[in-house]
Design an enzyme around this catalytic site. Sequence first.
Site, PDB file in Angstrom:
ATOM      1  N   SER A 259       0.828  -1.201   0.000  1.00  0.00           N
ATOM      2  CA  SER A 259       0.000   0.000   0.000  1.00  0.00           C
ATOM      3  C   SER A 259       0.862   1.250   0.000  1.00  0.00           C
ATOM      4  O   SER A 259       2.001   1.239   0.468  1.00  0.00           O
ATOM      5  CB  SER A 259      -0.909  -0.002   1.237  1.00  0.00           C
ATOM      6  OG  SER A 259      -1.439   1.281   1.490  1.00  0.00           O
ATOM      7  N   LYS A 260       0.304   2.324  -0.509  1.00  0.00           N
ATOM      8  CA  LYS A 260       0.982   3.613  -0.494  1.00  0.00           C
ATOM      9  C   LYS A 260       1.343   4.023   0.933  1.00  0.00           C
ATOM     10  O   LYS A 260       2.282   4.767   1.173  1.00  0.00           O
ATOM     11  CB  LYS A 260       0.056   4.653  -1.133  1.00  0.00           C
ATOM     12  CG  LYS A 260       0.736   5.900  -1.649  1.00  0.00           C
ATOM     13  CD  LYS A 260      -0.262   6.748  -2.415  1.00  0.00           C
ATOM     14  CE  LYS A 260       0.431   7.946  -3.048  1.00  0.00           C
ATOM     15  NZ  LYS A 260      -0.496   8.783  -3.818  1.00  0.00           N
ATOM     16  N   ARG A 261       0.553   3.509   1.906  1.00  0.00           N
ATOM     17  CA  ARG A 261       0.777   3.870   3.312  1.00  0.00           C
ATOM     18  C   ARG A 261       1.849   3.015   3.980  1.00  0.00           C
ATOM     19  O   ARG A 261       2.276   3.327   5.080  1.00  0.00           O
ATOM     20  CB  ARG A 261      -0.550   3.744   4.089  1.00  0.00           C
ATOM     21  CG  ARG A 261      -1.588   4.780   3.676  1.00  0.00           C
ATOM     22  CD  ARG A 261      -2.916   4.565   4.376  1.00  0.00           C
ATOM     23  NE  ARG A 261      -3.550   3.330   3.943  1.00  0.00           N
ATOM     24  CZ  ARG A 261      -4.288   3.216   2.844  1.00  0.00           C
ATOM     25  NH1 ARG A 261      -4.452   4.262   2.060  1.00  0.00           N
ATOM     26  NH2 ARG A 261      -4.850   2.076   2.517  1.00  0.00           N
TER      27      ARG A 261
END
Length: 490
Positions: A259-261
Amino acid sequence: MANGPVRVRFCPSPTGNPHVGLVRTALFNWAFARHSGGTLVFRIEDTDAARDSEESYEQLLDSMRWLGLDWDEGPEVGGPHAPYRQSQRMDLYRDTAQKLLAAGHAYHCYCTTEELDARREAARAAGRPSGYDGHCRDLTEERKAAYEAEGRTSIVRFRMPDEPITFTDLVRGELTFTPENVPDYGIVRANGAPLYTLVNPVDDALMEITHVLRGEDLLSSTPRQIALYKALIELGIAKDIPAFGHLPYVMGEGNKKLSKRDPQASLNLYRERGFLPEGLLNYLSLLGWSLAADRDIFTMDEMVAAFDIADVNANPARFDLKKAEAINADHIRLLDAKTFIEACGPWLKAPYAPWPAESFDAAAFEALAPLAQTRLTVLSDITANVDFLFLDEPVTDEASWAKAMKPGTDALLETARTKIAEAEWTTESLKNAVLAAGEEHGLKLGKAQAPVRVAVTGRTVGLPLFESLELLGRERTLSRIDRALAELRA
């Protein structure tokens, strides 16, 4: 499907820091364009005013430049299809939406969120697909007027064909989507703002994109876009339907999609740690593709020469940080001496370096650089490897001190100090001095040199000890040993 000269695009949104999954997509598009002698279009999808930022836009451009992924059309370069920021192309999208409405390919939908939710829930309960049910597809003018008289607003939906859509994915082969699984979808919000589902295909059509290489997460939108393309071709807006290839997921910890996070997803992390662009790109290319079964290390020129989208593996690829680091270390070792020294530059001064700028000795560093080059995983490692040379006193690692400076070590260190003081100040003589000290205490060289290393450099691991002592000099070496002896005996 499309034919003629290859035109691919990389079209990120300027939201937050670029992430490695995005970079992998950019890399595959770039390699495909360069291998085929085609064109890479760099386009910015910035229609989401609430999330997009100018800072992120600048980061995207800076990241592409740092990676060396040059583009043929786009920001700063221009091209025949400018502008290349969607926020500057709104008139084109509005005009296209009106043409789709006029031709019957799209319609106004007045359904409220509550009505949609209720009908979806009922469809699920009955075991039917829960996508949009076409309620507003064929409204009479009277019914539309009644809705508007109620004060309802409408979105614009694209009318999907009532037949299966089949296409050949460049990575996954032939795929078919049935009508019940691809319902009519929104292309314009109630406030008139165009949605990604419209602007992306319209830009691809107007920019004559021939191949769309993108992440697997966008696969479900492809049949929608193919249907929209057919309508755009009928309206004279598009020439062909591009070929689609969907790149495999990149998996992170716990076998979940990266994920981007996720902390390890941020491109900035790798830049700050001192990954080489080519080392990082080499690793990212292996997430779904390989040059050869028995070869992991290669240059970007070699990748370009060999890259074929048909060789991309459809299976998910797992992001392995340790392998990424190992590949980067190999690329560091491949640098010539001058390039390596220049690449280390940022980590030899503030804010990374703990020593004053005036303490840095370029000649001493150049002498030490070949020893460091064979040991670094990332460029930022250089700071801890050479700080002993430029600090007045070494930064002592507590665990290293505890490991090397056991009770009774002072006797060995005293002997080593005496022999080092008497030695000719050369690497070989210093080694022989410590070797002789160890023999007097029944220790081999490895055990004998550990206390000397910690006393002089502060750590149990680092660059070759005797070359380090030679560069540090007699006075500073003996002073540090004396200080360590005093602490041991305190």
